[in-house]
Design an enzyme around this catalytic site. Structure first.
Site, short mmCIF file in Angstrom:
data_model
loop_
_atom_site.label_atom_id
_atom_site.label_comp_id
_atom_site.label_asym_id
_atom_site.label_seq_id
_atom_site.Cartn_x
_atom_site.Cartn_y
_atom_site.Cartn_z
N ASP A 64 0.83 -1.20 0.00
CA ASP A 64 0.00 0.00 0.00
C ASP A 64 0.87 1.26 0.00
OD1 ASP A 64 0.89 -0.16 2.62
OD2 ASP A 64 -1.09 -0.05 3.53
N SER A 65 2.18 1.06 0.01
CA SER A 65 3.12 2.16 -0.22
C SER A 65 2.91 2.79 -1.59
CB SER A 65 4.57 1.67 -0.10
OG SER A 65 4.77 0.49 -0.87
N ASP A 73 -0.79 -6.11 0.31
CA ASP A 73 -1.24 -5.46 1.54
C ASP A 73 -2.76 -5.34 1.58
OD1 ASP A 73 1.08 -4.96 2.96
OD2 ASP A 73 1.47 -3.05 1.98
N LYS A 131 -1.19 -9.21 3.61
CA LYS A 131 -0.42 -8.70 4.75
C LYS A 131 -1.26 -7.71 5.54
CE LYS A 131 3.18 -5.81 4.24
NZ LYS A 131 2.79 -4.64 5.08
N GLU A 157 -1.32 -5.17 9.18
CA GLU A 157 -0.51 -4.48 10.18
C GLU A 157 -1.19 -4.54 11.54
OE1 GLU A 157 1.11 -1.03 7.09
OE2 GLU A 157 0.25 -0.47 9.02
N GLU A 167 9.33 -3.72 10.97
CA GLU A 167 9.80 -2.48 10.36
C GLU A 167 10.33 -1.50 11.39
OE1 GLU A 167 8.20 1.06 7.34
OE2 GLU A 167 6.99 -0.74 7.68
#
Length: 263
Positions: A45-46, A84, A112, A114, A181
């Protein structure tokens, strides 16, 4: 390069072999990444930052993630393809199931998420229904406003112990991979030793099982290069050579060097 699966990465961890991960957002770069024998392609999602020009990942939607996943899938035959789940797409278990289905049907082989312990039930539910999950602890960009910015996490003993505890809970719930991270190198080492599943670091020191970078950072074309990244294009003759060099340096253990890590 042989086709990479979860089993492949588990075997590499057992054999103390490092593996490389790069973000991918389109068909063209997906082909370059795969032909450079990068083991994992991450549709991050970057893309909100490096493709859309947003100041965070928060505006990215499920439909946008599915669109980019489908494009990357068309260029990818052998790398493990992870995508993501964007901000608030897994805020409830029902949301997580529905949105993960969209992303998996677009071509992802794993999603993925978070977060820590609060995600355990969601991870269990997804994996029970055949959706592989990669966890993400440490600095979680979707929570950047709550964290007060992009700061190194787990710097004191209590925070480090809590992070390891929560990562173990996610592993127990069924997570197959874990990203960590922006943490001190020592914590990256401890997480990799504590978990049976492969741990992928980004700004987490050289001791993790794999290393991931944002493609634009690795090529030195981002507006600001993070401390934990390196411009591989600067020392290469082409983008293809730069991607290959990144993979080789990860596998040899020469990247990340001390200057790319946090104490």
């Amino acid at each position: 390069m042989k086709t990479i699966s979860i089993s492949t990465l588990n075997a590499m961890k057992e054999n103390d072999e490092k593996f490389a991960v790069l973000t991918a957002y389109d068909y063209t770069f997906s082909r370059l990444i795969e032909s450079s024998s990068i083991e994992v392609s991450l549709v991050g999602d970057s893309l909100g930052n490096v493709i859309q020009g947003c100041d965070s990942t928060i505006p990215v939607t499920v439909d946008e993630m599915a669109y980019h996943t489908a494009a990357v899938k068309r260029g990818n035959k052998r790398s493990l393809l992870v995508s993501d789940m964007p901000f608030m797409s897994y805020s409830t278990e029902v949301n997580a199931l529905d949105n993960a289905a969209v992303i998996m049907q677009a071509g992802a082989q794993m999603v993925k998420l978070e977060g820590g312990e609060w995600l355990a039930d969601t991870v269990y539910l997804l994996t029970e229904r055949g959706i592989p999950v990669c966890g993400h602890v440490g600095l979680t960009p979707q929570s950047v406003h709550k964290l007060g910015g992009y700061k190194v996490q787990g710097k004191d003993d209590h925070a480090a112990d809590q992070m390891i505890k929560e990562a173990l809970i996610l592993e127990e719930a069924g997570a197959d991979l874990m990203v960590v991270e922006c943490v001190p190198s020592s914590l990256g080492d401890d997480l990799s030793a504590a978990l049976n599943i492969p741990v992928i670091g980004i700004g987490a020191g050289p001791g993790t099982d794999g290393q991931v970078l944002v493609l634009q950072d690795m090529l030195g074309i981002s507006q600001r290069l993070p401390k934990f990244s390196k411009d591989f294009l600067k020392e290469s003759n082409s983008i293809q050579d730069a991607i290959t060099a990144f993979g080789n340096e990860v596998r040899s253990g020469t990247f990340p060097a001390p200057e790319h890590s946090f104490k």
